[in-house]
Design a protein around this motif. Structure first.
Motif, short mmCIF file in Angstrom:
data_model
loop_
_atom_site.label_atom_id
_atom_site.label_comp_id
_atom_site.label_asym_id
_atom_site.label_seq_id
_atom_site.Cartn_x
_atom_site.Cartn_y
_atom_site.Cartn_z
N ASP A 1 0.86 -1.12 -0.08
CA ASP A 1 0.05 0.09 0.15
C ASP A 1 0.85 1.00 0.02
OD1 ASP A 1 -2.31 1.73 0.14
OD2 ASP A 1 -2.69 0.94 2.12
N VAL A 2 1.49 1.57 -1.06
CA VAL A 2 2.56 2.72 -1.47
C VAL A 2 2.02 3.47 -2.52
CG1 VAL A 2 4.89 3.21 -1.72
CG2 VAL A 2 4.24 1.13 -0.51
N VAL A 3 2.38 4.68 -2.29
CA VAL A 3 2.12 5.94 -3.22
C VAL A 3 3.47 6.45 -3.62
CG1 VAL A 3 1.00 8.18 -4.10
CG2 VAL A 3 -0.35 6.02 -2.90
N PHE A 4 3.96 6.33 -4.81
CA PHE A 4 5.23 7.02 -5.00
C PHE A 4 4.74 8.46 -5.68
CE2 PHE A 4 6.49 2.66 -4.61
CZ PHE A 4 7.53 2.91 -3.61
N ILE A 5 5.46 9.31 -5.26
CA ILE A 5 5.00 10.57 -5.87
C ILE A 5 6.20 11.57 -5.83
CG2 ILE A 5 4.40 11.71 -3.60
CD1 ILE A 5 1.83 12.79 -5.25
N ASN A 6 6.05 12.83 -6.72
CA ASN A 6 7.00 13.69 -6.99
C ASN A 6 6.84 14.58 -5.92
OD1 ASN A 6 8.50 16.04 -7.68
ND2 ASN A 6 7.96 15.96 -9.79
#
Length: 104
Positions: free
Chosen positions: A45-50
């Protein structure tokens, strides 16, 4: 989990704090982290974001807070995959096997 990649795309290492958080059932938001992306088992449950775009970061935080979590069965399967890969005993056994191959 903040972290900013340099111009070559390198960032801090794996970040075991992220693995520990996920293993405790926490959601995780991270800046671009290639090592973490490559090491996570399915179902993370991971969100990678700038992290340089404040509006997108704020929107991602809101979406994450509103998103459905893994049900207990799926979480236990995911957590076991983390333990299998990152538990100190398992890591030690893997190092032991590698060292034996080198020495023998």
């Amino acid at each position: 989990m903040p972290g900013k990649a340099d111009k070559d795309g390198a960032s801090e290492g794996l970040g075991l704090v992220a693995i520990e958080a996920l293993g405790s059932g926490c959601r995780l938001m991270s800046g671009s982290n290639r090592a973490l992306q490559e090491m996570l088992p399915a179902g993370a449950d991971v969100v990678f974001i700038n992290l340089e775009n404040a509006a997108k970061l704020a929107s991602a935080i809101i979406q994450m807070l509103c998103a459905k979590t893994l049900d207990e069965k799926d979480f236990l399967i995911f957590r076991q995959a983390l333990v299998d890969k990152f538990d100190w005993d398992n890591v030690a056994l893997n190092y032991d096997a590698i060292l034996k191959k080198i020495v023998i």
